[in-house]
Design a protein around this motif. Structure first.
Motif, mmCIF file in Angstrom:
data_model
loop_
_atom_site.group_PDB
_atom_site.id
_atom_site.type_symbol
_atom_site.label_atom_id
_atom_site.label_comp_id
_atom_site.label_asym_id
_atom_site.label_seq_id
_atom_site.Cartn_x
_atom_site.Cartn_y
_atom_site.Cartn_z
ATOM 1 N N GLN A 17 152.800 78.705 32.179
ATOM 2 C CA GLN A 17 152.351 77.408 33.677
ATOM 3 C C GLN A 17 152.211 77.966 34.731
ATOM 4 O O GLN A 17 151.375 77.937 35.839
ATOM 5 C CB GLN A 17 153.711 76.214 33.671
ATOM 6 N N GLU A 69 152.589 66.304 42.267
ATOM 7 C CA GLU A 69 151.403 67.558 41.378
ATOM 8 C C GLU A 69 151.860 68.843 40.229
ATOM 9 O O GLU A 69 152.272 68.925 39.518
ATOM 10 C CB GLU A 69 150.255 68.285 42.860
ATOM 11 N N ARG A 72 153.494 67.538 37.835
ATOM 12 C CA ARG A 72 152.686 66.688 36.076
ATOM 13 C C ARG A 72 151.853 67.884 35.497
ATOM 14 O O ARG A 72 150.963 67.347 35.226
ATOM 15 C CB ARG A 72 151.123 65.386 36.860
ATOM 16 N N MET A 73 152.135 69.572 35.525
ATOM 17 C CA MET A 73 151.194 70.467 34.661
ATOM 18 C C MET A 73 151.570 69.644 33.652
ATOM 19 O O MET A 73 151.843 69.676 33.081
ATOM 20 C CB MET A 73 151.987 71.338 35.042
ATOM 21 N N GLU A 74 150.449 70.078 33.001
ATOM 22 C CA GLU A 74 150.557 70.458 31.367
ATOM 23 C C GLU A 74 151.189 70.834 30.465
ATOM 24 O O GLU A 74 151.241 72.076 30.821
ATOM 25 C CB GLU A 74 148.974 70.685 30.614
ATOM 26 N N PRO A 75 152.228 70.149 29.228
ATOM 27 C CA PRO A 75 152.651 71.033 28.463
ATOM 28 C C PRO A 75 152.038 72.278 27.667
ATOM 29 O O PRO A 75 151.038 72.452 27.559
ATOM 30 C CB PRO A 75 153.061 69.762 27.589
ATOM 31 N N VAL A 76 152.535 73.640 27.402
ATOM 32 C CA VAL A 76 152.346 74.407 27.244
ATOM 33 C C VAL A 76 152.232 75.260 25.426
ATOM 34 O O VAL A 76 152.294 76.281 25.045
ATOM 35 C CB VAL A 76 152.237 75.677 28.172
ATOM 36 N N LEU A 80 156.134 70.207 23.990
ATOM 37 C CA LEU A 80 155.552 69.533 25.162
ATOM 38 C C LEU A 80 156.591 69.393 26.749
ATOM 39 O O LEU A 80 156.611 68.056 26.934
ATOM 40 C CB LEU A 80 155.316 67.589 24.907
ATOM 41 N N MET A 82 157.617 69.466 30.058
ATOM 42 C CA MET A 82 157.210 69.138 31.407
ATOM 43 C C MET A 82 157.824 70.395 32.445
ATOM 44 O O MET A 82 159.126 70.474 32.094
ATOM 45 C CB MET A 82 157.335 67.609 31.452
ATOM 46 N N GLY A 104 157.114 64.786 34.094
ATOM 47 C CA GLY A 104 155.830 64.487 34.856
ATOM 48 C C GLY A 104 155.830 63.419 35.656
ATOM 49 O O GLY A 104 154.942 63.456 35.928
#
Length: 122
Positions: A17, A69, A72-76, A80, A82, A104
């Protein structure tokens, strides 16, 4: 001029991330409050990005938007996960409160009792 608020904390992200994190912070780069992030050279599976700055009271709200913001980054990965973190804020009136980053979201609350001493002035 307004009051100052001390903001201290961290947000933990995954190495995958990292580029997204830096891009989000850079998008707020013209704002002085964004300069409080200290980027680690990470050697473990996560990166705890620290934040420390004394900001004007008016900057607390846009800083919180930035933290939200980032939260809320997408899990990678398949877990899952966050971003997670904690921020302690204290002002010149010896008031303190916190932001907890998890799932999130940024959850506003009072500072934990054991940390309220941080806002006290002699």
């Amino acid at each position: 001029m307004g009051m100052y608020v001390s903001v201290r904390g961290w947000i933990e992200v995954r190495h995958e991330q990292w580029d997204v994190f830096k891009r989000i912070v850079a998008s707020h780069g013209q704002e002085r409050y964004a300069a409080g992030f200290v980027f680690p050279s990470g050697f473990a599976w996560s990166l705890p990005v620290c934040y420390a700055a004394d900001v004007r009271e008016w900057a607390v709200k846009p800083l919180r938007w930035l933290v939200a913001e980032l939260a809320r980054m997408e899990p990678v990965d398949e877990d899952l996960d966050m971003p997670a973190g904690f921020f302690l804020l204290s002002d010149e009136w010896q008031q303190s409160f916190s932001w907890t980053v998890r799932d999130g979201q940024v959850i506003d609350g009072p500072a934990p009792a054991e940390l309220r001493w941080f806002a006290e002035r002699p």
